[in-house]
Design a protein around this motif. Structure first.
Motif, PDB file in Angstrom:
ATOM      1  N   ILE A  30       0.853  -1.193   0.000  1.00  0.00           N
ATOM      2  CA  ILE A  30       0.000   0.000   0.000  1.00  0.00           C
ATOM      3  C   ILE A  30       0.888   1.241   0.000  1.00  0.00           C
ATOM      4  N   ALA A  31       0.724   2.068  -1.027  1.00  0.00           N
ATOM      5  CA  ALA A  31       1.491   3.304  -1.138  1.00  0.00           C
ATOM      6  C   ALA A  31       0.798   4.395  -0.314  1.00  0.00           C
TER       7      ALA A  31
ATOM      8  N   MET B  51      -5.583   2.828  -2.323  1.00  0.00           N
ATOM      9  CA  MET B  51      -6.118   1.540  -1.906  1.00  0.00           C
ATOM     10  C   MET B  51      -5.478   0.410  -2.718  1.00  0.00           C
ATOM     11  N   PRO B  52      -5.364  -0.784  -2.134  1.00  0.00           N
ATOM     12  CA  PRO B  52      -4.836  -1.917  -2.904  1.00  0.00           C
ATOM     13  C   PRO B  52      -5.614  -2.089  -4.208  1.00  0.00           C
TER      14      PRO B  52
ATOM     15  N   ARG C  58      -0.678   3.750  -7.053  1.00  0.00           N
ATOM     16  CA  ARG C  58       0.669   3.201  -6.945  1.00  0.00           C
ATOM     17  C   ARG C  58       0.748   1.985  -6.035  1.00  0.00           C
ATOM     18  N   SER C  59      -0.377   1.548  -5.510  1.00  0.00           N
ATOM     19  CA  SER C  59      -0.382   0.331  -4.696  1.00  0.00           C
ATOM     20  C   SER C  59      -0.398  -0.894  -5.590  1.00  0.00           C
ATOM     21  N   SER C  60      -0.108  -2.048  -4.991  1.00  0.00           N
ATOM     22  CA  SER C  60      -0.002  -3.274  -5.783  1.00  0.00           C
ATOM     23  C   SER C  60      -1.343  -3.667  -6.392  1.00  0.00           C
ATOM     24  N   LYS C  61      -1.273  -4.362  -7.518  1.00  0.00           N
ATOM     25  CA  LYS C  61      -2.454  -4.748  -8.272  1.00  0.00           C
ATOM     26  C   LYS C  61      -2.393  -6.246  -8.610  1.00  0.00           C
TER      27      LYS C  61
ATOM     28  N   ASP D  60      -0.201  -4.203 -15.854  1.00  0.00           N
ATOM     29  CA  ASP D  60      -0.885  -4.375 -14.569  1.00  0.00           C
ATOM     30  C   ASP D  60      -2.167  -3.549 -14.491  1.00  0.00           C
ATOM     31  N   GLY D  61      -2.128  -2.352 -15.040  1.00  0.00           N
ATOM     32  CA  GLY D  61      -3.242  -1.433 -14.885  1.00  0.00           C
ATOM     33  C   GLY D  61      -4.507  -1.833 -15.618  1.00  0.00           C
ATOM     34  N   GLN D  62      -4.361  -2.339 -16.852  1.00  0.00           N
ATOM     35  CA  GLN D  62      -5.559  -2.660 -17.635  1.00  0.00           C
ATOM     36  C   GLN D  62      -6.417  -3.739 -16.981  1.00  0.00           C
TER      37      GLN D  62
END
Length: 271
Positions: free
Chosen positions: A14-15, A56-57, A61-64, A183-185
């Motif tokens: 979590i960023a 939020m997760p 920039r938090s992990s996905k 990761d984002g899509q």
């Protein structure tokens, strides 16, 4: 104000970031956004408050990670853990969109106390969602495999529709950027697929128990969540205050930043 810190929780990263000195104020974003929406407001408030931002997760920039749920329940658990990590006792909380559902669940179900709660155009009570949400929930894997340029066009059009005045290209780019790339899509469609209205029903059943000060702000031209939801939410929370912000849509941060900042500072100053 950058999110330079990382909190490792249940396999997630979590960023988060902190600035300033004074009473603690924590900002919660919604979907499909990130802490970017609150950054200028947090920065301005840091002269008088200790401000906290977090992604939020599954967002920003938090992990996905695909194997991690990102529903309201998981986000509330993450928020409670993060508040404990920060060592905060009764912070002020300011939430937008589904940050409202997350902060309400953290308070009502997990028993985390706040000094006050400000709800800005929030997802908090049913009904919610849209035809687009329904379509994505029916086809999340197919949409995650769209060509990148088509996906980006969809996300840009979707986010642009949250603003009544229209977003500048650089502001739109900042909101779209976390949802692009390898990761984002898939993360964009995953967070919609995990959306579960039962958490909103559970929140609604408990709203009458709220005893902390609550103020509700709403863009008068919000086409994502109409103002009748704001009025019903106010009626369900004892002593809650409600103000409508003229000529603002769901993204009141961009449509009416000065009135929003005035409301936030005035609310925090008298607590």
């Amino acid at each position: 104000m950058e999110l330079t810190e990382r909190f490792e929780w249940s396999g997630r990263r979590i960023a988060w970031g902190r600035a300033g000195a004074g009473p603690a104020v924590v900002f919660c974003h919604g979907t499909p956004f990130s802490s970017v929406l609150w950054q200028p407001f947090a920065q301005a408030l840091s002269r008088d408050f200790t401000v906290y931002l977090w992604d939020m997760p599954g967002y920003g920039r938090s992990s996905k990670h695909a194997e991690h749920p990102v529903d309201f329940g998981a986000q509330a658990d993450a928020f409670a853990a993060l508040l404990t990590h920060w060592g905060l006792d009764r912070p002020h909380v300011i939430a937008h969109d589904f940050g409202g559902a997350v902060s309400l669940r953290t308070h009502l179900t997990l028993g985390v106390d706040y000094a006050s709660l400000m709800l800005v155009d929030v997802v908090a009570i049913p009904p919610s969602g849209s035809p687009f949400f329904t379509f994505v929930q029916d086809h999340p894997d197919v949409l995650a495999r769209l060509p990148a340029y088509i996906h980006t066009a969809i996300v840009r059009a979707y986010i642009q529709g949250a603003s009544h005045r229209g977003l500048r290209d650089d502001d739109l780019d900042a909101l779209v950027r976390p949802w692009t790339g390898e990761d984002g899509q898939p993360a964009f469609y995953r967070q919609i697929a995990h959306y579960d209205e039962r958490f909103l029903q559970e929140n609604e059943a408990q709203l009458g128990r709220i005893s902390i000060p609550v103020r509700i702000l709403w863009g008068s031209r919000d086409e994502w969540i109409p103002t009748d939801i704001a009025r019903r939410l106010q009626s369900l929370i004892p002593a809650a205050e409600l103000s409508l912000i003229d000529a603002a849509g769901h993204l009141v941060h961009h449509d009416a930043p000065v009135p929003l900042m005035d409301e936030v500072r005035a609310w925090l100053t008298v607590r």
